[in-house]
Design a protein around this motif. Structure first.
Motif, PDB file in Angstrom:
ATOM      1  N   ALA A 104      -2.697 -14.911  82.745  1.00  0.00           N
ATOM      2  CA  ALA A 104      -2.697 -14.821  84.202  1.00  0.00           C
ATOM      3  C   ALA A 104      -4.013 -15.274  84.825  1.00  0.00           C
ATOM      4  O   ALA A 104      -4.015 -15.862  85.893  1.00  0.00           O
ATOM      5  CB  ALA A 104      -2.405 -13.373  84.615  1.00  0.00           C
TER       6      ALA A 104
ATOM      7  N   ARG B 283      -4.286 -20.184  80.532  1.00  0.00           N
ATOM      8  CA  ARG B 283      -3.617 -19.916  81.804  1.00  0.00           C
ATOM      9  C   ARG B 283      -2.976 -21.201  82.328  1.00  0.00           C
ATOM     10  O   ARG B 283      -1.823 -21.212  82.752  1.00  0.00           O
ATOM     11  CB  ARG B 283      -4.621 -19.379  82.817  1.00  0.00           C
ATOM     12  CG  ARG B 283      -4.024 -19.232  84.195  1.00  0.00           C
ATOM     13  CD  ARG B 283      -4.980 -18.619  85.177  1.00  0.00           C
ATOM     14  NE  ARG B 283      -4.353 -18.506  86.471  1.00  0.00           N
ATOM     15  CZ  ARG B 283      -4.436 -19.445  87.407  1.00  0.00           C
ATOM     16  NH1 ARG B 283      -5.100 -20.548  87.181  1.00  0.00           N
ATOM     17  NH2 ARG B 283      -3.838 -19.268  88.582  1.00  0.00           N
TER      18      ARG B 283
ATOM     19  N   HIS C 163       1.174 -21.641  82.806  1.00  0.00           N
ATOM     20  CA  HIS C 163       1.747 -21.860  84.134  1.00  0.00           C
ATOM     21  C   HIS C 163       2.541 -23.156  84.200  1.00  0.00           C
ATOM     22  O   HIS C 163       3.568 -23.221  84.867  1.00  0.00           O
ATOM     23  CB  HIS C 163       0.645 -21.845  85.192  1.00  0.00           C
ATOM     24  CG  HIS C 163       0.261 -20.469  85.589  1.00  0.00           C
ATOM     25  ND1 HIS C 163      -0.324 -19.597  84.710  1.00  0.00           N
ATOM     26  CD2 HIS C 163       0.382 -19.792  86.752  1.00  0.00           C
ATOM     27  CE1 HIS C 163      -0.541 -18.447  85.324  1.00  0.00           C
ATOM     28  NE2 HIS C 163      -0.123 -18.535  86.565  1.00  0.00           N
TER      29      HIS C 163
END
Lengths: 420, 203
Positions: free
Chosen positions: A33, A55, A59
């Motif tokens: 995150a 991250r 994503h």
């Protein structure tokens, strides 16, 4: 929202000394995150930073999920409509989904086994942690393949891209060309009949339904039978003779936009219920991913905007020229066809191979749009231009950065001498 | 004018001397370590190609052909005359560079006089003869081919500068990597291969 998430993570952080195992697990999810706080700390100026990429990668993979869902279903949908069965989109839902899975899963598994295998082997050889860089490439590769791609060709191309394109350059984050596109371009030039032309974009046309993977179909049939649903049947489905799965682009090449709309409606092209590479057809889902990437700060909106600008400018120029019917296709319809948005959202914005400077990103994106439209419309040899245009600009991205930096240095030196 | 443009684009992008024909590789590989020197050498190649091509065209047309001054077929002298023209032009470039940019002169070292035997330049002149270009086309081909060579060498120089701090496996450092990059750039340049600007111009 961002703050609440960070607070939540801070609250639940386990003690590193008391519970090392739990902390490792926590860290893994935390870096999904947020990027860790450690930065390359020194007084010099850096263009690039050795930051944690996890991250970013996760994503991008998340942003692709809708394309995966739609792509899987569309494999089945295209197959059954070509056979003349279940022609409305939601008819035969379970069959289409099962058929898509049977086609997609082997591609997905082979791409990951080969790519990750090579990456693990290199990591062990070089004695460092696995870089996980293949997660994104591995997720992208199935989406840009035709559904019937032979698995051995896929394996060779992935091996080529990972070894020559990435590991030779020193691993994740150091490659010059986009890995996913490199594996596709390898097939494109080495085995052109399997990835171009009109016949390859709809799965299972020559073999009917249940010739290959016969046992797998049997298992699904057993399941569907028990649930009282339609079954694949045992080879009774006719093989289509003289089927042409011409894509909008090849239709446009032959006869312009009118020729396209005879076969595909505009809404079908927009929603993506057309033949094509597995994940590139559906514009709304791709744009959803693009917006997601921009909001989370992963992909550069500058590249996306300038790429649209470049494509629009070039197609307007071609409209003005108007020597062939394809050149006369209105510029806004050019975006309906082919894989423009997929290339824009997931390929051009790859932070490793794109320009790193902001001015450089504008130039880079604009030139991709510009060159890609030239290749698509003017080059009779290749049906679609974005893959090649992005590779072409990947080559020039370091050069663009070099001159942008040099101009910046010159400007600051002038300012320094002016104030001194 | 349209014809000039066609040949220029074709020579620079579609049939790039380095990345499609792999000509002029020696100086391309040796001088591409930094963008600055690559830029200088690239300009020198543009200049030499752009000048020698029309001169060689005049020689081939008016001295060596049967309709020329001597009235007989002297094409067996073609290679030696072309090289002589190229060598003298390179000498000229060398003097200019030495006078105006001594630092570049030192950085290029032996590779500046070696432009003489750069196969891209002689190759350009021979392509011109075998493709039967006229004078305008040969000027365009010289400038376009030189520009393509220039683009290729500064692009690879920027890439090589970028990967200088990458963890390239030890056996591949230096030339090994340069060859791999050249091959990959060749793939990227294939995007424009097959475009024929002339096919659209006539409409």
């Amino acid at each position: 929202m961002k703050k609440a998430l960070l607070n939540f993570f801070n609250r639940i952080e386990p003690d590193k000394k008391k519970q090392p195992l739990l902390h490792t697990a926590y860290d893994a999810f935390f870096t999904f995150a947020f990027t860790p706080n450690t930065v390359t700390a020194s007084k010099e100026v850096h263009l690039r930073d050795g930051m944690d990429l996890k991250r970013t990668m996760v994503h991008v993979v998340l942003a692709m999920q809708l394309c995966y869902l739609f792509g899987t279903y569309n494999i089945g949908h295209q197959h059954f409509t070509a056979l003349g069965m279940y022609e409305s989109f939601f008819a035969g839902f379970h069959l289409k989904l099962a058929y898509g899975l049977i086609k997609l899963l082997p591609i997905f598994i082979v791409a990951h086994v080969v790519g990750l295998g090579i990456e693990f082997w290199y990591a062990a050889k070089k004695g460092h942690a696995v870089e996980e860089g293949f997660l994104v490439s591995g997720a992208l590769i199935p989406l840009i393949m035709p559904p019937d791609i032979p698995l051995w060709i896929l394996a060779i191309s992935v091996a080529f891209a990972v070894i020559i394109g990435k590991e030779a350059f020193g691993g994740t984050g150091m490659n010059v060309l986009n890995i996913a596109l490199l594996s596709r371009v390898f097939i494109f030039f080495a085995y052109p009949t399997d990835i171009s032309g009109d016949a390859v974009w709809v799965a299972g046309i020559e073999e009917g339904v249940s010739q290959s993977y016969g046992m797998v179909y049997g298992v699904f049939d057993g399941l569907f039978g028990a649930l009282g649903l339609d079954q694949f049947g045992s080879g009774g489905v006719p093989v289509v003779d003289g089927f042409t799965g011409a894509t909008p682009l090849s239709l446009a090449f032959q006869g312009g936009w009118e020729n396209v709309t005879k076969v595909y409606s505009e809404s079908a092209m927009f929603w993506g219920t057309i033949p094509g590479s597995i994940g590139e057809t559906s514009k709304p889902f791709i744009l959803f991913g693009a917006v997601f990437l921009i909001i989370t700060g992963i992909a550069s909106w500058r590249i996306m905007v300038s790429m649209i600008l470049g494509g629009a400018v070039m197609s307007l120029l071609l409209n003005a020229w108007g020597a062939t019917p394809f050149m006369d296709v209105p510029w806004y319809f050019q975006f309906y066809m082919g894989s423009f948005f997929f290339a824009m959202a997931f390929m051009a914005t790859d932070p490793v191979t794109a320009s790193s400077t902001n001015v450089g990103k504008w130039i880079y994106g604009f030139m991709i749009g510009f060159v890609g439209m030239i290749v698509r419309v003017l080059n009779p040899a290749y049906p679609e231009g974005w893959m090649l245009a992005i590779l072409f600009m990947n080559v020039f991205a370091p050069l663009i950065d070099h001159y942008v930096l040099e101009a910046n240095m010159k400007r600051r030196a002038r300012r320094a001498t002016a104030t001194a | 004018m349209g014809e000039f443009f066609n040949v220029f684009i074709k020579a620079a992008f579609v049939e790039n001397l380095v990345l499609a024909y792999f000509l002029g590789m020696c100086s391309y590989l040796a001088v591409s370590k930094t963008v600055k020197t690559a830029f200088g050498l690239g300009l020198a190649v543009i200049f030499v190609l752009g000048i020698t091509m029309p001169i060689n065209w005049l020689i081939a047309e008016y001295l060596l052909s049967e309709n020329g001054v001597f009235g007989m077929d002297l094409t067996f002298l073609r290679l030696i005359l072309f090289i002589a023209v190229i060598a003298s032009m390179v000498q000229l470039v060398e003097m200019i560079v030495e006078k105006y940019s001594p630092s570049l002169y030192n950085a290029l070292g032996i590779f500046l006089p070696l432009i003489t035997v750069n196969c891209a330049i002689l190759g350009g002149s021979l392509f011109m003869v075998s493709r039967e270009y006229d004078l305008t086309q040969s000027v365009a081909f010289g400038l376009g081919g030189g520009f393509g060579w220039f683009l290729a060498i500064i692009a690879i120089a920027a890439i090589r500068e970028k990967i200088r701090y990458s963890a390239v496996p030890a056996p591949l450092r230096g030339l090994g990597m340069a060859f791999i990059i050249t091959g990959l750039m060749g793939i990227a340049f294939m995007s424009l291969m097959g475009i024929d600007p002339a096919a659209f111009a006539s409409n």
